[in-house]
Write a protein that holds these residues in place. Structure first.
Motif, PDB file in Angstrom:
ATOM      1  N   UNK A 344      -3.536   3.182  32.540  1.00  0.00           N
ATOM      2  CA  UNK A 344      -2.441   3.654  31.704  1.00  0.00           C
ATOM      3  C   UNK A 344      -1.708   2.434  31.162  1.00  0.00           C
ATOM      4  N   UNK A 345      -1.502   2.433  29.849  1.00  0.00           N
ATOM      5  CA  UNK A 345      -0.790   1.355  29.179  1.00  0.00           C
ATOM      6  C   UNK A 345       0.009   1.973  28.043  1.00  0.00           C
ATOM      7  N   UNK A 346       0.956   1.235  27.460  1.00  0.00           N
ATOM      8  CA  UNK A 346       1.777   1.811  26.393  1.00  0.00           C
ATOM      9  C   UNK A 346       0.933   2.378  25.264  1.00  0.00           C
ATOM     10  N   UNK A 347       1.436   3.405  24.598  1.00  0.00           N
ATOM     11  CA  UNK A 347       0.658   4.040  23.520  1.00  0.00           C
ATOM     12  C   UNK A 347       0.232   3.038  22.457  1.00  0.00           C
ATOM     13  N   UNK A 348      -0.997   3.228  21.971  1.00  0.00           N
ATOM     14  CA  UNK A 348      -1.555   2.339  20.954  1.00  0.00           C
ATOM     15  C   UNK A 348      -2.944   2.793  20.582  1.00  0.00           C
ATOM     16  N   UNK A 349      -3.642   1.959  19.841  1.00  0.00           N
ATOM     17  CA  UNK A 349      -5.016   2.257  19.475  1.00  0.00           C
ATOM     18  C   UNK A 349      -5.943   2.022  20.664  1.00  0.00           C
ATOM     19  N   UNK A 350      -7.153   2.558  20.574  1.00  0.00           N
ATOM     20  CA  UNK A 350      -8.148   2.298  21.613  1.00  0.00           C
ATOM     21  C   UNK A 350      -8.331   0.784  21.743  1.00  0.00           C
ATOM     22  N   UNK A 352      -6.086  -1.365  22.629  1.00  0.00           N
ATOM     23  CA  UNK A 352      -4.860  -2.140  22.383  1.00  0.00           C
ATOM     24  C   UNK A 352      -4.277  -2.728  23.655  1.00  0.00           C
ATOM     25  N   UNK A 353      -4.669  -2.201  24.796  1.00  0.00           N
ATOM     26  CA  UNK A 353      -4.148  -2.713  26.067  1.00  0.00           C
ATOM     27  C   UNK A 353      -4.435  -4.198  26.262  1.00  0.00           C
ATOM     28  N   UNK A 354      -5.513  -4.712  25.652  1.00  0.00           N
ATOM     29  CA  UNK A 354      -5.880  -6.100  25.946  1.00  0.00           C
ATOM     30  C   UNK A 354      -4.978  -7.111  25.227  1.00  0.00           C
ATOM     31  N   UNK A 355      -4.140  -6.632  24.299  1.00  0.00           N
ATOM     32  CA  UNK A 355      -3.146  -7.521  23.695  1.00  0.00           C
ATOM     33  C   UNK A 355      -1.727  -7.000  23.911  1.00  0.00           C
ATOM     34  N   UNK A 356      -1.554  -6.010  24.780  1.00  0.00           N
ATOM     35  CA  UNK A 356      -0.233  -5.442  25.041  1.00  0.00           C
ATOM     36  C   UNK A 356       0.495  -6.328  26.054  1.00  0.00           C
ATOM     37  N   UNK A 357       1.719  -6.755  25.700  1.00  0.00           N
ATOM     38  CA  UNK A 357       2.381  -7.704  26.604  1.00  0.00           C
ATOM     39  C   UNK A 357       3.880  -7.467  26.762  1.00  0.00           C
ATOM     40  N   UNK A 362      -1.225   0.007  34.384  1.00  0.00           N
ATOM     41  CA  UNK A 362      -1.656   0.464  35.705  1.00  0.00           C
ATOM     42  C   UNK A 362      -3.145   0.779  35.629  1.00  0.00           C
ATOM     43  N   UNK A 363      -3.952  -0.001  36.365  1.00  0.00           N
ATOM     44  CA  UNK A 363      -5.412   0.099  36.248  1.00  0.00           C
ATOM     45  C   UNK A 363      -6.070   0.368  37.586  1.00  0.00           C
ATOM     46  N   UNK A 364      -7.257   0.980  37.500  1.00  0.00           N
ATOM     47  CA  UNK A 364      -8.084   1.192  38.677  1.00  0.00           C
ATOM     48  C   UNK A 364      -9.547   1.170  38.240  1.00  0.00           C
ATOM     49  N   UNK A 384      -3.935   6.959  28.140  1.00  0.00           N
ATOM     50  CA  UNK A 384      -4.949   6.628  29.134  1.00  0.00           C
ATOM     51  C   UNK A 384      -6.110   5.968  28.402  1.00  0.00           C
ATOM     52  N   UNK A 385      -6.480   4.777  28.864  1.00  0.00           N
ATOM     53  CA  UNK A 385      -7.552   3.989  28.260  1.00  0.00           C
ATOM     54  C   UNK A 385      -8.661   3.790  29.283  1.00  0.00           C
TER      55      UNK A 385
END
Length: 629
Positions: A344-350, A352-357, A362-364, A384-385
């Motif tokens: 789970x990361x802030x809302x964005x494009x598929x 987008x978590x890898x540049x979200x800062x 929260x990952x598993x 959810x990504x």
């Protein structure tokens, strides 16, 4: 702060750690350094468009938040106002230090807060730094197979070493330990992905004492589980990295705009100290530190931090579900997303978590049947990504996931349809966001770090970019589908070629393949997944190397700098190239992959995976039920 086991001395009101007393040693920190250069929070920032400023964060106000029989928590704050504009970053910063009863170590966290009416800024890096005594701590450990006696800081002085292609990399010419003579030292050889960066530190042999930095959760680190960060290095220095743009560049600069309120809690992290009694040895300290790390992870989220900005367990929520993959080229049935990374990361494009800062992630990992469970998620709105090793692309569940206190959300079965138009005609590599499966050469014997001799992380050796010209002095790599083996015949990075006069030229790699039958009315699809790019350009041509216009160009991409910094990946990119059937022929075909940018030896691409798909399945759709890129 003193609990009878550990004594921590902090300056007041600055909140700098000036001393750590443990096991009869007056101070584990470097007593030869100024008190402002021993243990501190720092950040590197700039006003929009302005020059970078390095800031050791010194508080201007001190208070005891709690003091009882069980714990002490101290607060050192620096408040911002407009009179400080241009001098200090426009943030209120509250640094906290905690010592618990009976604990062999101490905790630190900080709350950064930006008010809406304040100016904007960029942060390139923020962290905690500890500088230990060089006369005591000379053995570093960051993983079971990444441990060694390290050079002393004096070994990096002029005359004692030779600087290589950039300032961080040196050859040891006259080190204090003669057995290190001729080795390369570079702090980036000790980088680590967030998911594996949970405990690292140093061991002193006389007496046997360990100093360890433990990070019990990745939630406050930026850019997800694959983000690479520095750990420990010559100093002896230990870092708790919260945010950096390493292995990503400007795509991972934390930018806050004027008018944008922002608040984030970094930490807590734990500084753990241990010692060995008679009959025990240095490996015991490392094993004990790993056990302590596991105990800290089990205790997360901590119940003892006083700040209301740090959410406790009962304030958080949980999510579970199962991820399945639908790829008709492999099976008409759903495929279990074994080992998928789900977060789970802030809302964005598929992706987008890898540049979200700016916020929390929260990952598993899913189990072998695709089931996942993410616990103790801070309240708020997320997407959810996921991504699945062995499959291209990024999954995103389209609906917003709203986490409220105490929720237990079962999302049921989620289906990811990875990019797919037609059947696989051929493929090169493994879709795992890394170039590690490709050919990684032996280093030049002059540039060895002996830790990585016969080591799985061969890519961490210095100077591998120059080995390409040694292997291909005149012509570039040619890969023949059906004959070549990507593990032996595909160089791990498409770098530039060094010429005898010291300049560089771009390179063009060829993929040769046969087609028995061609449908000229349909398109073929070339999928190129990039593991890393540094000031590079990918140009694709088909059967005409001299074509003035490429069939596809990425344009200038990437500032990962993974080639120079011994990473085997940076930011993930996926390009989908349509090849008209009229461009290919029955029989022999060649795809040309050109990388023409060549002003630096460190420019280039690392490929993750390349696949050619035949014409689309009848009735196929390019759309997935989740979204992908």
């Amino acid at each position: 702060m003193d609990n009878g086991t550990v004594q921590v001395t902090l300056s007041k009101p600055a909140g700098l750690v000036t001393g750590i007393r443990y096991d009869g040693i007056d101070n584990l920190l470097e007593v030869l350094n100024r008190e402002t250069n021993r243990g501190y929070w720092d950040l590197h920032w700039n006003p929009p468009g302005g020059k970078g400023i390095f800031d050791v964060i010194s508080g201007t106000s001190f208070r005891v938040v709690v003091e009882n029989d069980e714990q002490v928590e101290l607060s050192f704050t620096r408040m911002w106002d407009s009179l400080l504009e241009g001098k200090y970053i426009p943030l209120n910063i509250d640094k906290r230090f905690i010592l618990l009863r009976g604990s062999s170590g101490f905790y630190s966290y900080a709350i950064y807060k930006h008010l809406q009416e304040w100016p904007g800024f960029d942060i390139g890096e923020t962290r905690i730094t500890f500088k230990l005594r060089k006369d005591m701590f000379q053995y570093m450990a960051i993983a079971d197979n990444r441990q060694r006696l390290m050079p002393l800081p004096d070994d990096l002085l002029p005359g004692r070493c030779q600087t290589l292609a950039y300032p961080e990399a040196v050859i040891l010419v006259n080190p204090e330990l003669p057995e290190l003579t001729g080795e390369v030292d570079d702090k980036y050889q000790y980088s680590c992905e967030n998911k594996d960066n949970q405990v690292h530190g140093w061991i002193c042999f006389k007496p046997l004492v360990g100093f360890w930095q433990i990070t019990p959760s990745d939630e406050f680190r930026t850019a997800g589980p694959l983000k690479q960060n520095l750990t420990s290095h010559v100093g002896p220095t230990t870092l708790a990295m919260f945010h950096s743009s390493h292995y990503a560049g400007k795509d991972l600069v934390l930018s806050i705009s004027p008018g944008e309120p922002w608040k984030k809690v970094f930490g807590p992290v734990f500084i753990y100290l241990n010692s060995a009694s008679n009959g025990e040895d240095a490996p015991f300290l490392w094993e004990d530190a790993k056990m302590q790390m596991m105990a800290e992870v089990q205790s997360w989220p901590y119940s003892f931090p006083v700040s209301e900005d740090f959410q406790k367990s009962e304030e958080r929520g949980n999510v579970c579900g199962r991820l399945l993959v639908k790829d008709r080229n492999i099976s008409d049935d759903y495929i279990l997303a074994s080992g998928a990374y789900v977060g789970l990361a802030p809302p964005g494009d598929a992706g987008s978590w890898q540049t979200e800062c700016k916020d929390y992630q929260f990952w598993t990992r899913a189990d072998e049947n695709g089931y996942f469970s993410i616990k103790s998620i801070c309240t708020g709105d997320y997407n959810l990504y996921a991504w699945v090793p062995g499959f291209l692309g990024d999954y995103r569940f389209d609906a917003i996931v709203n986490i409220i206190s105490g929720c237990d959300m079962d999302m049921g079965d989620l289906v990811y349809e990875p990019p797919r138009d037609g059947p696989t005609l051929w493929e090169i590599g493994i879709p795992d966001r890394s170039a590690a499966e490709f050919y990684i050469p032996d280093p030049d014997p002059k540039f060895m770090n002996n830790l990585y001799a016969n080591h799985p992380d061969r890519f961490r050796q210095y100077g591998l970019w120059d080995r390409y010209a040694d292997m291909y002095p005149d012509t570039d790599l040619v890969y023949t589908v059906g004959l070549s083996d990507y593990r032996k015949d595909w160089f791990f990075a498409q770098v530039v070629r060094r010429k005898d006069d010291g300049t560089h030229v771009g390179t063009t790699w060829q993929i040769k393949f046969k087609l028995d039958k061609v449908d000229r009315s349909c398109s073929y699809k070339l999928r190129v997944a990039i593991a890393s790019a540094t000031l590079a350009e990918l140009q694709v041509r088909v059967n005409d190397e001299k074509a003035r216009r490429p069939l596809f160009t990425s344009g200038l991409i990437g500032r990962d700098n993974s080639i120079a910094r011994h990473g085997i990946h940076g930011l993930y990119r996926l390009y989908n190239v349509n090849i008209p059937g009229a461009r290919v022929v029955e029989g022999e075909n060649t795809i040309f992959l050109a990388q023409p940018r060549c002003t630096s030896p460190f420019q280039g691409l690392m490929y993750d995976y390349i696949r050619l798909e035949g014409p689309p399945f009848s009735g196929s759709s390019n759309e997935a039920s989740g979204s992908f890129k």
